[in-house]
Design a protein around this motif. Structure first.
Motif, mmCIF file in Angstrom:
data_model
loop_
_atom_site.group_PDB
_atom_site.id
_atom_site.type_symbol
_atom_site.label_atom_id
_atom_site.label_comp_id
_atom_site.label_asym_id
_atom_site.label_seq_id
_atom_site.Cartn_x
_atom_site.Cartn_y
_atom_site.Cartn_z
ATOM 1 N N VAL A 50 47.914 29.866 41.864
ATOM 2 C CA VAL A 50 48.727 29.035 40.974
ATOM 3 C C VAL A 50 47.971 27.793 40.483
ATOM 4 N N PHE A 51 46.798 27.542 41.063
ATOM 5 C CA PHE A 51 45.994 26.397 40.637
ATOM 6 C C PHE A 51 44.567 26.634 41.090
ATOM 7 N N LYS A 52 43.629 26.222 40.242
ATOM 8 C CA LYS A 52 42.203 26.320 40.570
ATOM 9 C C LYS A 52 41.558 24.999 40.216
ATOM 10 N N TYR A 54 35.205 35.496 44.843
ATOM 11 C CA TYR A 54 36.033 34.529 44.127
ATOM 12 C C TYR A 54 35.319 33.936 42.916
ATOM 13 N N GLY A 55 34.038 34.254 42.753
ATOM 14 C CA GLY A 55 33.280 33.730 41.612
ATOM 15 C C GLY A 55 32.946 32.258 41.753
ATOM 16 N N VAL A 56 32.794 31.787 42.978
ATOM 17 C CA VAL A 56 32.500 30.377 43.223
ATOM 18 C C VAL A 56 31.006 30.144 42.988
ATOM 19 N N ILE A 57 30.695 29.337 41.963
ATOM 20 C CA ILE A 57 29.299 28.988 41.704
ATOM 21 C C ILE A 57 29.073 27.481 41.783
ATOM 22 N N SER A 58 30.140 26.734 41.965
ATOM 23 C CA SER A 58 30.048 25.291 42.094
ATOM 24 C C SER A 58 31.020 24.868 43.192
ATOM 25 N N ILE A 59 30.550 23.992 44.070
ATOM 26 C CA ILE A 59 31.428 23.553 45.150
ATOM 27 C C ILE A 59 31.603 22.048 45.083
ATOM 28 N N PRO A 60 32.739 21.576 45.562
ATOM 29 C CA PRO A 60 33.849 22.363 46.079
ATOM 30 C C PRO A 60 34.624 23.067 44.962
ATOM 31 N N LYS A 110 36.004 29.514 33.658
ATOM 32 C CA LYS A 110 36.392 30.847 33.188
ATOM 33 C C LYS A 110 35.844 31.953 34.084
ATOM 34 N N LEU A 111 34.976 31.605 35.018
ATOM 35 C CA LEU A 111 34.400 32.592 35.923
ATOM 36 C C LEU A 111 35.290 32.779 37.146
ATOM 37 N N GLY A 112 35.199 33.941 37.751
ATOM 38 C CA GLY A 112 35.865 34.172 39.024
ATOM 39 C C GLY A 112 37.366 34.340 38.909
ATOM 40 N N VAL A 113 38.021 34.174 40.028
ATOM 41 C CA VAL A 113 39.467 34.337 40.125
ATOM 42 C C VAL A 113 40.157 33.257 39.297
ATOM 43 N N GLN A 114 41.168 33.668 38.542
ATOM 44 C CA GLN A 114 41.864 32.757 37.638
ATOM 45 C C GLN A 114 43.324 32.552 38.061
ATOM 46 N N VAL A 115 43.895 31.474 37.590
ATOM 47 C CA VAL A 115 45.312 31.199 37.800
ATOM 48 C C VAL A 115 46.115 32.375 37.234
ATOM 49 N N GLY A 116 47.095 32.828 37.992
ATOM 50 C CA GLY A 116 47.939 33.946 37.582
ATOM 51 C C GLY A 116 47.521 35.271 38.209
ATOM 52 N N ASP A 174 41.837 39.640 48.783
ATOM 53 C CA ASP A 174 41.795 39.543 50.236
ATOM 54 C C ASP A 174 40.336 39.454 50.663
ATOM 55 N N ILE A 175 40.059 38.536 51.537
ATOM 56 C CA ILE A 175 38.701 38.363 52.042
ATOM 57 C C ILE A 175 38.737 38.288 53.560
ATOM 58 N N GLN A 176 37.621 38.660 54.170
ATOM 59 C CA GLN A 176 37.507 38.548 55.620
ATOM 60 C C GLN A 176 36.520 37.434 55.941
ATOM 61 N N LEU A 177 36.934 36.547 56.826
ATOM 62 C CA LEU A 177 36.133 35.391 57.195
ATOM 63 C C LEU A 177 35.990 35.333 58.712
#
Length: 183
Positions: A166-168, A148-154, A44-50, A55-58
């Motif tokens: 469309v998918f997380k 993106y709210g990534v707290i667990s990888i991958p 439920k954290l971070g970017v969600q489907v829909g 935009d991010i810079q890498l």
């Protein structure tokens, strides 16, 4: 009576063993349920489907800047990972196989640079050693993981040509999940 005592001890030991096995199974269920609840809460954290993919810079492996928005109009698989992460390592073959079979889909591996102590050569060597031929980009200071709210990888996001998630997936991807993105 002498024959009954060993038999009685055997039954008590057997009963105790069965009880211990039952208790162990119950404890495993509790751990599994707690793990499922944990995964459900972090999903439920971070970017969600829909939602629109932010935009991010890498940074590329040759230290050039790239924006995610430059891939708009293409299907994108955005995979946040790290070299020290065993589940990330486990999914590399499936990601690479999918990349080789579907060059029209932009496969982007976003490497955790902070966890690598900002050692670009270490990441380059890891990528070469693991035959990772898809695009590897670096999150220089962790801002993009946070965005993106990534707290667990991958953690992986499938993004359609319109820039919509469309998918997380939290956790390693399977070939079946990757192939579902083709539809």
């Amino acid at each position: 009576m002498k024959k009954v005592i060993p038999l009685l001890i055997l039954f008590v030991a057997l009963g105790y063993s069965i009880f211990q096995l039952y208790e162990k199974k119950e404890e495993e269920k509790k751990v599994s349920n707690n793990n499922d609840a944990y995964i459900a809460s972090i999903e439920k954290l971070g970017v969600q489907v829909g939602q629109q993919a932010p935009d991010i810079q890498l940074m590329t492996l040759d230290e050039k800047k790239v924006n995610l928005s430059s891939f708009k109009g293409k299907k994108v698989i955005l995979n946040f990972w790290a070299t020290w992460c065993p589940p990330c390592q486990d999914e590399i073959p499936a990601l690479e196989k999918f990349h080789q079979e579907h060059k029209d889909i932009e496969m982007i591996g976003v490497a955790d640079y902070i966890g690598e102590k900002k050692d670009l050569n270490f990441i380059k060597n890891f990528v070469n050693k693991n035959s990772m031929n898809y695009r590897i980009l670096i999150d220089e200071n962790g801002d993009n993981f946070r965005k993106y709210g990534v707290i667990s990888i991958p953690t992986t996001y499938f993004i359609n040509p319109n820039g919509e998630v469309v998918f997380k997936q939290i956790g390693p991807l399977t070939e079946k999940q990757l192939n579902a993105f083709l539809k």
